[in-house]
Design an enzyme around this catalytic site. Sequence first.
Site, PDB file in Angstrom:
ATOM      1  N   ALA A  14       9.517 -24.737   0.229  1.00 53.46           N
ATOM      2  CA  ALA A  14       8.396 -25.656   0.450  1.00 53.46           C
ATOM      3  C   ALA A  14       8.832 -26.959   1.096  1.00 53.46           C
ATOM      4  O   ALA A  14       8.055 -27.601   1.815  1.00 53.46           O
ATOM      5  CB  ALA A  14       7.688 -25.951  -0.870  1.00 53.46           C
ATOM      6  N   CYS A  63       6.631 -18.889  -6.816  1.00 53.06           N
ATOM      7  CA  CYS A  63       7.759 -18.097  -7.293  1.00 53.06           C
ATOM      8  C   CYS A  63       8.747 -18.947  -8.062  1.00 53.06           C
ATOM      9  O   CYS A  63       9.293 -19.921  -7.529  1.00 53.06           O
ATOM     10  CB  CYS A  63       8.453 -17.422  -6.103  1.00 53.06           C
ATOM     11  SG  CYS A  63       9.905 -16.461  -6.546  1.00 53.06           S
ATOM     12  N   TYR A 151      27.412 -27.568 -11.337  1.00 56.21           N
ATOM     13  CA  TYR A 151      26.859 -27.230 -10.019  1.00 56.21           C
ATOM     14  C   TYR A 151      27.920 -26.548  -9.169  1.00 56.21           C
ATOM     15  O   TYR A 151      27.662 -25.525  -8.518  1.00 56.21           O
ATOM     16  CB  TYR A 151      26.365 -28.504  -9.337  1.00 56.21           C
ATOM     17  CG  TYR A 151      25.888 -28.306  -7.913  1.00 56.21           C
ATOM     18  CD1 TYR A 151      24.602 -27.841  -7.659  1.00 56.21           C
ATOM     19  CD2 TYR A 151      26.720 -28.587  -6.837  1.00 56.21           C
ATOM     20  CE1 TYR A 151      24.159 -27.658  -6.357  1.00 56.21           C
ATOM     21  CE2 TYR A 151      26.289 -28.410  -5.535  1.00 56.21           C
ATOM     22  CZ  TYR A 151      25.008 -27.947  -5.294  1.00 56.21           C
ATOM     23  OH  TYR A 151      24.581 -27.758  -3.997  1.00 56.21           O
ATOM     24  N   ALA A 153      30.484 -24.849 -10.157  1.00 58.98           N
ATOM     25  CA  ALA A 153      30.729 -23.499 -10.666  1.00 58.98           C
ATOM     26  C   ALA A 153      29.690 -22.509 -10.146  1.00 58.98           C
ATOM     27  O   ALA A 153      30.026 -21.384  -9.764  1.00 58.98           O
ATOM     28  CB  ALA A 153      30.724 -23.508 -12.195  1.00 58.98           C
ATOM     29  N   THR A 188      18.792 -35.994   4.315  1.00 59.31           N
ATOM     30  CA  THR A 188      17.467 -36.086   3.691  1.00 59.31           C
ATOM     31  C   THR A 188      17.156 -37.504   3.237  1.00 59.31           C
ATOM     32  O   THR A 188      16.031 -37.796   2.846  1.00 59.31           O
ATOM     33  CB  THR A 188      17.392 -35.159   2.468  1.00 59.31           C
ATOM     34  OG1 THR A 188      18.419 -35.533   1.548  1.00 59.31           O
ATOM     35  CG2 THR A 188      17.595 -33.707   2.877  1.00 59.31           C
TER      36      THR A 188
END
Length: 256
Positions: A14, A63, A151, A153, A188
């Site tokens: 999205a 989802c 994160y 891992a 971003t």
Amino acid sequence: MDLKGSVALVTGAATGLGRSLCEELLKRGACVSICDLDSDAGENACDELGKKFGKEKVLFCHCDVTDYVQFDEAFQTTLAEFDNIDIVINNAEIMNDKFWELEVDVNLNGTIRGTLLALQFLGKDKGGKGGCIINIGSAASIKPQISTPIYTATKHAILGLSKSCGDNYHFKHTGVKVIAACVGPLDTGATAPSNRFKSPIHEKAWQFDMKGFVPQKTELASKGIVSLIKEANSGTIWTVTNNSAPKEIPYSAGSI
């Protein structure tokens, strides 16, 4: 694989990299299924991309990648709408070690679910036509981030999953390429919010982790990732960093 006329299912699609990947695929003539937990953002992306590329080419599926049944329904809905699925991009992720159980369930278990479902729906051994799975890793897949060990891992595990599932032993039966794309920091504009970490020392570690990385343009990263669908061999691992073209890297105990 010719992207024109193909159908891609993308998770975490999205916003951010996921949405950019959808747009890049649409530019190349594909249809896309935008799969995301955020219904408002997903419907908005579907509407905007539909106006730009044709409403018949874009679908939104609510989802949650941590819910196998819901994930399976997204595949079923996509197949019913477009009559086929050729590409699956497991992109959904979170980075927040304070909620490490959810982080593992989204980043790793979600990618495993998406890979297994893709093999079920696309695999020639299951009656499908073959295709391609892109599992989105991270720069942390290669160089561990000391600020976000959980994160890191999850992203390391994605390499092992992709390398194993993409091995020629499996590919010759399924006809489904499995590729890992390790994406570096994106432009971003997001910083490292304190709620990602357990203590201020982790925020200092984040600055150390990011040293030397050049935030790359999201659209350039998407172009690089999409190019792998046509160019990369199954079981390969690629870096997509610093606004550069994807680079294949070795994967062995001695190289990573």
